[in-house]
Design a protein around this motif. Structure first.
Motif, short mmCIF file in Angstrom:
data_model
loop_
_atom_site.label_atom_id
_atom_site.label_comp_id
_atom_site.label_asym_id
_atom_site.label_seq_id
_atom_site.Cartn_x
_atom_site.Cartn_y
_atom_site.Cartn_z
N VAL A 90 1.80 3.98 4.76
CA VAL A 90 2.72 2.86 4.93
C VAL A 90 3.65 2.81 3.72
O VAL A 90 3.18 2.82 2.58
CB VAL A 90 1.98 1.52 5.07
CG1 VAL A 90 2.96 0.37 5.29
CG2 VAL A 90 0.94 1.58 6.17
N ALA A 91 4.96 2.75 3.99
CA ALA A 91 5.95 2.71 2.93
C ALA A 91 6.94 1.58 3.19
O ALA A 91 7.05 1.07 4.31
CB ALA A 91 6.70 4.05 2.86
N ASN A 92 7.68 1.23 2.16
CA ASN A 92 8.77 0.27 2.26
C ASN A 92 9.90 0.91 3.07
O ASN A 92 10.17 2.11 2.93
CB ASN A 92 9.24 -0.05 0.84
CG ASN A 92 10.34 -1.07 0.76
OD1 ASN A 92 10.79 -1.62 1.76
ND2 ASN A 92 10.80 -1.31 -0.45
N LEU A 93 10.59 0.14 3.89
CA LEU A 93 11.72 0.67 4.65
C LEU A 93 12.92 1.00 3.75
O LEU A 93 13.80 1.74 4.14
CB LEU A 93 12.19 -0.32 5.71
CG LEU A 93 11.53 -0.23 7.07
CD1 LEU A 93 12.10 -1.28 8.01
CD2 LEU A 93 11.66 1.14 7.67
N VAL A 94 12.94 0.43 2.58
CA VAL A 94 14.07 0.61 1.66
C VAL A 94 13.74 1.69 0.63
O VAL A 94 12.65 1.68 0.06
CB VAL A 94 14.41 -0.72 0.96
CG1 VAL A 94 15.56 -0.56 -0.02
CG2 VAL A 94 14.73 -1.81 1.98
N ASP A 95 14.69 2.61 0.43
CA ASP A 95 14.49 3.64 -0.59
C ASP A 95 14.18 3.01 -1.93
O ASP A 95 14.75 1.98 -2.27
CB ASP A 95 15.76 4.49 -0.73
CG ASP A 95 15.83 5.60 0.29
OD1 ASP A 95 14.78 6.04 0.76
OD2 ASP A 95 16.95 6.02 0.63
#
Length: 161
Positions: A90-95
């Motif tokens: 799971v990652a942040n949608l924002v770079d």
């Protein structure tokens, strides 16, 4: 190969995704994609005009049993073995996609990206079921919306197809 309407093509088009999370391998190092791999991605997004706040994101990730790890993102590991290859991440949608617990007090994001490679360390159907259940739980806990790779609302019919 597992196909429930959310596996799209041979490789995920990171250029079209706000975050570009590479899939980690054993020991946390990215591995190059194999020819027969599929990338599955789901998104949990905040309602239009809203953002998820860091403390709520951290609680939701921890409540879902995810572990912070390699690449400063969260992972689901088989048998809670953080030395193994993650089932999904799971990652942040924002770079740049990071979800560092040390910075979550002031953190806001429009959403989260859940992604995995098939085949992986767990049977495909079991891994996909876990990914979808976790995405639903995150969406419920964050009052967000569950979306597929086309950013359409993920319906029960899409999952069961």
């Amino acid at each position: 190969m597992v196909d429930r309407g959310i596996v799209v093509g041979q490789a995920f088009d990171h250029a079209k995704s706000p975050a570009r999370p590479p899939a980690p391998a054993r020991g946390g190092a990215p591995r190059p994609p194999a020819q027969d791999e599929k990338i599955v991605a789901l998104f949990v997004v905040a309602p239009r005009g809203q953002r998820f706040r860091g403390p709520a994101v951290t609680r939701a990730l921890n409540d879902a049993g995810l572990q912070f790890g390699a690449m400063d993102i969260y992972h689901r590991y088989p048998r809670q073995d953080s030395a193994a290859e993650p089932v999904f991440s799971v990652a942040n949608l924002v770079d740049p996609g990071t979800l560092d617990p040390a910075t979550m007090d002031d953190f806001v994001t429009p959403g989260l990206s859940l992604f995995m490679r098939l085949p992986g360390p767990m049977a495909g159907v079991q891994a996909l079921d876990d990914l979808v259940a976790t995405a639903r739980r995150l969406a419920d806990n964050l009052d967000g919306e569950l979306r597929d790779q086309t950013r359409s609302v993920l319906s029960r019919q899409t999952i069961e197809a």
